[in-house]
Design a protein around this motif. Sequence first.
Motif, PDB file in Angstrom:
ATOM      1  N   UNK A 275     -88.935 -20.131  42.991  1.00  0.00           N
ATOM      2  CA  UNK A 275     -88.661 -21.163  42.135  1.00  0.00           C
ATOM      3  C   UNK A 275     -87.168 -21.968  42.412  1.00  0.00           C
ATOM      4  N   UNK A 276     -87.571 -23.282  42.080  1.00  0.00           N
ATOM      5  CA  UNK A 276     -86.158 -24.189  42.392  1.00  0.00           C
ATOM      6  C   UNK A 276     -86.026 -25.156  41.359  1.00  0.00           C
ATOM      7  N   UNK A 277     -84.925 -25.515  40.556  1.00  0.00           N
ATOM      8  CA  UNK A 277     -84.780 -26.230  39.634  1.00  0.00           C
ATOM      9  C   UNK A 277     -83.833 -26.743  39.439  1.00  0.00           C
ATOM     10  N   UNK A 278     -83.418 -28.155  39.760  1.00  0.00           N
ATOM     11  CA  UNK A 278     -82.161 -28.899  39.639  1.00  0.00           C
ATOM     12  C   UNK A 278     -82.195 -29.975  38.636  1.00  0.00           C
ATOM     13  N   UNK A 279     -81.153 -30.121  37.724  1.00  0.00           N
ATOM     14  CA  UNK A 279     -81.025 -31.051  36.889  1.00  0.00           C
ATOM     15  C   UNK A 279     -79.729 -31.661  37.063  1.00  0.00           C
ATOM     16  N   UNK A 280     -79.622 -33.024  37.040  1.00  0.00           N
ATOM     17  CA  UNK A 280     -78.029 -33.594  36.921  1.00  0.00           C
ATOM     18  C   UNK A 280     -78.033 -34.355  35.765  1.00  0.00           C
ATOM     19  N   UNK A 281     -76.599 -34.310  35.217  1.00  0.00           N
ATOM     20  CA  UNK A 281     -76.257 -34.980  34.063  1.00  0.00           C
ATOM     21  C   UNK A 281     -75.189 -35.947  34.444  1.00  0.00           C
ATOM     22  N   UNK A 282     -74.748 -37.042  33.862  1.00  0.00           N
ATOM     23  CA  UNK A 282     -73.636 -37.833  34.177  1.00  0.00           C
ATOM     24  C   UNK A 282     -73.026 -38.119  32.920  1.00  0.00           C
TER      25      UNK A 282
ATOM     26  N   UNK B 122     -66.223 -40.551  35.499  1.00  0.00           N
ATOM     27  CA  UNK B 122     -67.559 -40.424  35.309  1.00  0.00           C
ATOM     28  C   UNK B 122     -67.617 -38.797  35.719  1.00  0.00           C
ATOM     29  N   UNK B 123     -68.294 -38.124  35.195  1.00  0.00           N
ATOM     30  CA  UNK B 123     -68.289 -36.465  35.572  1.00  0.00           C
ATOM     31  C   UNK B 123     -69.777 -36.267  35.742  1.00  0.00           C
ATOM     32  N   UNK B 124     -70.029 -35.654  36.856  1.00  0.00           N
ATOM     33  CA  UNK B 124     -71.338 -35.286  37.131  1.00  0.00           C
ATOM     34  C   UNK B 124     -71.504 -33.801  37.254  1.00  0.00           C
ATOM     35  N   UNK B 125     -72.428 -33.432  36.322  1.00  0.00           N
ATOM     36  CA  UNK B 125     -72.821 -31.816  36.185  1.00  0.00           C
ATOM     37  C   UNK B 125     -74.171 -31.656  37.052  1.00  0.00           C
TER      38      UNK B 125
END
Length: 56
Positions: A3-10, A17-20
């Motif tokens: 299983x692989x789940x990737x989420x990005x938030x700005x 600007x911070x990328x999580x």
Amino acid sequence: MQQNNVRTYKYRVGKNTVIVVKIQQAATANSRTGNALAANQADVTILAKKRRNNLA
């Protein structure tokens, strides 16, 4: 790898600007004899976008 789940938030903090990047992974391994190793590794590369200058 099961299983692989990737989420990005700005987020914007002032002028910056911070990328999580949140990565959730699950891996399993089995063997009849001996040891088994389940690799749970992620390679993350963040590239900056090239800015286009509009010259009129």
